[in-house]
Scaffold this motif. Structure first.
Motif, PDB file in Angstrom:
ATOM      1  N   MET A   1       0.842  -1.205   0.000  1.00  0.00           N
ATOM      2  CA  MET A   1       0.000   0.000   0.000  1.00  0.00           C
ATOM      3  C   MET A   1       0.870   1.245   0.000  1.00  0.00           C
ATOM      4  O   MET A   1       1.823   1.357   0.763  1.00  0.00           O
ATOM      5  N   THR A   2       0.567   2.181  -0.872  1.00  0.00           N
ATOM      6  CA  THR A   2       1.262   3.464  -0.922  1.00  0.00           C
ATOM      7  C   THR A   2       0.557   4.462  -0.013  1.00  0.00           C
ATOM      8  O   THR A   2      -0.670   4.622  -0.095  1.00  0.00           O
ATOM      9  N   THR A   3       1.299   5.095   0.869  1.00  0.00           N
ATOM     10  CA  THR A   3       0.714   6.089   1.766  1.00  0.00           C
ATOM     11  C   THR A   3       0.622   7.427   1.047  1.00  0.00           C
ATOM     12  O   THR A   3       1.630   7.956   0.572  1.00  0.00           O
ATOM     13  N   VAL A   4      -0.583   7.960   0.944  1.00  0.00           N
ATOM     14  CA  VAL A   4      -0.805   9.230   0.259  1.00  0.00           C
ATOM     15  C   VAL A   4      -1.585  10.147   1.173  1.00  0.00           C
ATOM     16  O   VAL A   4      -2.597   9.736   1.764  1.00  0.00           O
ATOM     17  N   ASP A   5      -1.151  11.377   1.297  1.00  0.00           N
ATOM     18  CA  ASP A   5      -1.841  12.357   2.127  1.00  0.00           C
ATOM     19  C   ASP A   5      -2.993  12.958   1.324  1.00  0.00           C
ATOM     20  O   ASP A   5      -2.753  13.655   0.329  1.00  0.00           O
ATOM     21  N   PHE A  55      -7.033   2.004  -5.164  1.00  0.00           N
ATOM     22  CA  PHE A  55      -8.036   3.056  -4.993  1.00  0.00           C
ATOM     23  C   PHE A  55      -7.404   4.441  -5.021  1.00  0.00           C
ATOM     24  O   PHE A  55      -6.369   4.691  -4.415  1.00  0.00           O
ATOM     25  N   SER A  56      -8.072   5.332  -5.742  1.00  0.00           N
ATOM     26  CA  SER A  56      -7.725   6.748  -5.722  1.00  0.00           C
ATOM     27  C   SER A  56      -8.997   7.536  -6.007  1.00  0.00           C
ATOM     28  O   SER A  56      -9.736   7.205  -6.934  1.00  0.00           O
ATOM     29  N   ARG A 150      -2.452  13.707 -11.501  1.00  0.00           N
ATOM     30  CA  ARG A 150      -1.134  13.684 -10.870  1.00  0.00           C
ATOM     31  C   ARG A 150      -1.230  13.089  -9.453  1.00  0.00           C
ATOM     32  O   ARG A 150      -0.351  12.355  -9.008  1.00  0.00           O
ATOM     33  N   TYR A 151      -2.290  13.422  -8.737  1.00  0.00           N
ATOM     34  CA  TYR A 151      -2.517  12.847  -7.408  1.00  0.00           C
ATOM     35  C   TYR A 151      -2.679  11.338  -7.522  1.00  0.00           C
ATOM     36  O   TYR A 151      -2.135  10.568  -6.717  1.00  0.00           O
ATOM     37  N   GLN A 159       5.788   9.158  -9.072  1.00  0.00           N
ATOM     38  CA  GLN A 159       6.119  10.525  -8.702  1.00  0.00           C
ATOM     39  C   GLN A 159       5.756  11.457  -9.853  1.00  0.00           C
ATOM     40  O   GLN A 159       5.458  11.007 -10.962  1.00  0.00           O
ATOM     41  N   ASN A 160       5.751  12.743  -9.557  1.00  0.00           N
ATOM     42  CA  ASN A 160       5.337  13.739 -10.544  1.00  0.00           C
ATOM     43  C   ASN A 160       6.509  14.449 -11.199  1.00  0.00           C
ATOM     44  O   ASN A 160       7.498  14.768 -10.540  1.00  0.00           O
TER      45      ASN A 160
END
Length: 292
Positions: A1-5, A55-56, A150-151, A159-160
């Motif tokens: 799992m990638t941690t995204v704020d 999921f996004s 991009r998010y 990465q962006n």
């Protein structure tokens, strides 16, 4: 799992996108729901995955539902960046039935696309594991949706690149053709002149399409060299020639079949337009039941 704020997705930008999307989809309201459903009818709905993915879109799905019913109750059951299997419930919403149905398509369109981008990005990232290469996106995004797309790349572990033309200098082949008239001998002086006029905070990247351009570009003091449409053998030679004097980006002909070989050449960055310009929307659905 990638941690995204989730906070890294600006609420104001999300709201602008949602308002524009709802204006497009229901410019004068939803006449079907208004004709068929009592104004006080309520419904509950589950966002359900029809296929597996990443999921996004949580920070988009929830405000989309509240845009048509500010009192709607939305519960996100999965964090952005988390994986799910087919049949998983990703979110639940409860509110006025008319409002839920009016917001449904906007919420689904955006969440499906964002989850597709996250899922695709995760596939690319997995294929470069064990190398130093970073998978980054490009400006080949859907007009008006770049901040969301991009998010979504970040949700997939990517990465962006630069967000816009205003963020960094990236001299590509067409720029160099105008700047030097195609004369490699003029490349160093021309680029050094540009470097000297830039603030020290501005990143300077130059695209090359031939090995013989590398030394003249390096001599100008650039920060990153983009090796465009190089074969894996040429990429390895380019990395050897640059020898740590600049970051090395590989671009062009990058897909799921080629990225592992590209990463193995030692490049620092691999930019992948397919993360955003070629994805198929993930199959998510909104299963609705009437509240009694």
């Amino acid at each position: 799992m990638t941690t995204v704020d989730p906070g890294s997705l600006p609420e104001a930008a999300v709201r602008r996108i949602l308002i524009a999307a709802l204006e497009e989809d229901a410019p004068n309201g939803d006449i079907t729901s208004a004709a068929l459903l009592p104004a006080d009818a309520r419904a509950t709905a589950s966002l359900v995955a029809r296929e597996a993915g990443i999921f996004s879109g949580g920070p988009v799905f929830a405000p989309a539902m509240r845009l048509t019913d500010p009192r709607a109750e939305v519960q996100l059951l999965l964090a952005d960046g988390a994986s799910f299997e087919a049949g998983a419930r990703l979110a639940e919403v409860s509110g006025l039935a008319r409002a839920v149905l009016t917001a449904e398509r906007v919420a689904l369109n955006l969440t499906q696309r964002m989850s597709a981008i996250a899922t695709t990005t995760a596939e690319y990232v997995r294929l470069v594991e064990g190398t130093a290469a970073r998978v980054v996106d490009t400006r080949k995004t859907t007009p008006g949706l770049r901040v969301l797309e991009r998010y979504a790349v970040r949700c997939g572990g990517g990465q962006n690149h630069r967000f816009s033309l205003s963020d960094a200098v990236l001299a590509k082949d067409n720029h160099l053709a105008v700047l030097t008239g195609g004369d490699v001998g003029r490349l160093t002086a021309a680029l050094a002149g540009v470097r000297g006029r830039l603030p020290h905070t501005v990143h300077f990247e130059v695209e090359v399409d031939r090995l013989e351009q590398i030394e003249p570009v390096l001599a100008a003091g650039v920060d990153t060299i983009m090796l465009d449409n190089f074969s894996p053998g040429e990429l390895a030679e380019g990395v050897r020639l640059i020898a740590g004097r600049a970051l090395v980006e590989a671009s062009g002909n990058v897909n799921l079949q080629t990225i592992a070989a590209i990463a193995a050449t030692g490049v620092d960055i691999i930019s992948v337009g397919a993360l955003t310009h070629s994805v198929r929307a993930l199959d998510l659905g909104l299963d609705i039941s009437v509240a009694t």
